[in-house]
Design a protein around this motif. Structure first.
Motif, mmCIF file in Angstrom:
data_model
loop_
_atom_site.group_PDB
_atom_site.id
_atom_site.type_symbol
_atom_site.label_atom_id
_atom_site.label_comp_id
_atom_site.label_asym_id
_atom_site.label_seq_id
_atom_site.Cartn_x
_atom_site.Cartn_y
_atom_site.Cartn_z
ATOM 1 N N ALA A 29 0.852 -1.186 0.000
ATOM 2 C CA ALA A 29 0.000 0.000 0.000
ATOM 3 C C ALA A 29 0.891 1.240 0.000
ATOM 4 O O ALA A 29 2.034 1.195 0.473
ATOM 5 N N ASP A 31 0.944 3.844 1.803
ATOM 6 C CA ASP A 31 1.379 4.273 3.135
ATOM 7 C C ASP A 31 1.886 3.114 3.991
ATOM 8 O O ASP A 31 1.943 3.209 5.215
ATOM 9 N N ALA A 32 2.285 2.034 3.363
ATOM 10 C CA ALA A 32 2.752 0.842 4.079
ATOM 11 C C ALA A 32 4.030 1.120 4.859
ATOM 12 O O ALA A 32 4.739 2.092 4.593
ATOM 13 N N LYS A 98 -4.362 -5.374 3.344
ATOM 14 C CA LYS A 98 -5.535 -4.520 3.187
ATOM 15 C C LYS A 98 -5.741 -4.265 1.702
ATOM 16 O O LYS A 98 -4.799 -3.831 1.015
ATOM 17 N N ARG A 101 -3.202 -5.663 -0.755
ATOM 18 C CA ARG A 101 -1.849 -5.098 -0.658
ATOM 19 C C ARG A 101 -1.296 -5.326 0.738
ATOM 20 O O ARG A 101 -2.047 -5.530 1.694
ATOM 21 N N GLN A 103 -0.107 -3.886 3.953
ATOM 22 C CA GLN A 103 -0.214 -2.624 4.699
ATOM 23 C C GLN A 103 0.981 -2.469 5.629
ATOM 24 O O GLN A 103 1.512 -1.380 5.798
ATOM 25 N N SER A 104 1.386 -3.589 6.240
ATOM 26 C CA SER A 104 2.556 -3.541 7.094
ATOM 27 C C SER A 104 3.221 -4.913 7.110
ATOM 28 O O SER A 104 2.596 -5.935 6.844
#
Length: 109
Positions: A29, A31-32, A98, A101, A103-104
């Motif tokens: 993502a 903003d990952a 998420k 993708r 996300q973290s």
């Protein structure tokens, strides 16, 4: 062992094994964040830079061994073998997914 992983996670391991690091935008993502060796890498550019730096520092392969999931959390145990101190290692890769993708991601022993 043949493990079924989400496409984004499969691509992450392909990148980890030498595929083009610019492809992180295809699996993370915008903003990952990634935490590896207690360092946080936030956003696509930082994650791509982290992948490039790791590849420049060491030669290695990453092989997923097992996976377990709960909701949008996926834990993949992987063996990393290469020319780095302590090789080989087995590390957990803790993914939060998420919208298809990553996300973290946290990589830890």
């Amino acid at each position: 062992m043949n493990i079924q992983l989400p496409d984004a996670v499969t691509l992450f391991f392909e990148i980890s094994n030498g595929a083009d690091p610019s492809r992180v935008a295809d699996c993370f993502a915008v903003d990952a964040n990634v935490i590896d060796e207690e360092k946080k890498h936030q956003g696509i550019k930082a994650i791509e830079s982290w992948q490039r730096q790791v590849r420049e520092a060491f030669s290695f392969t990453v092989t997923p061994l097992s996976a377990s999931s709960a909701g949008n959390h996926l834990t993949v145990e992987a063996r990393i073998v290469g020319d780095f101190p302590g090789s080989p290692l087995e590390l957990d890769h803790l993914f939060v997914l998420k919208n298809d993708r990553i996300q973290s991601l946290e990589i830890r022993p």
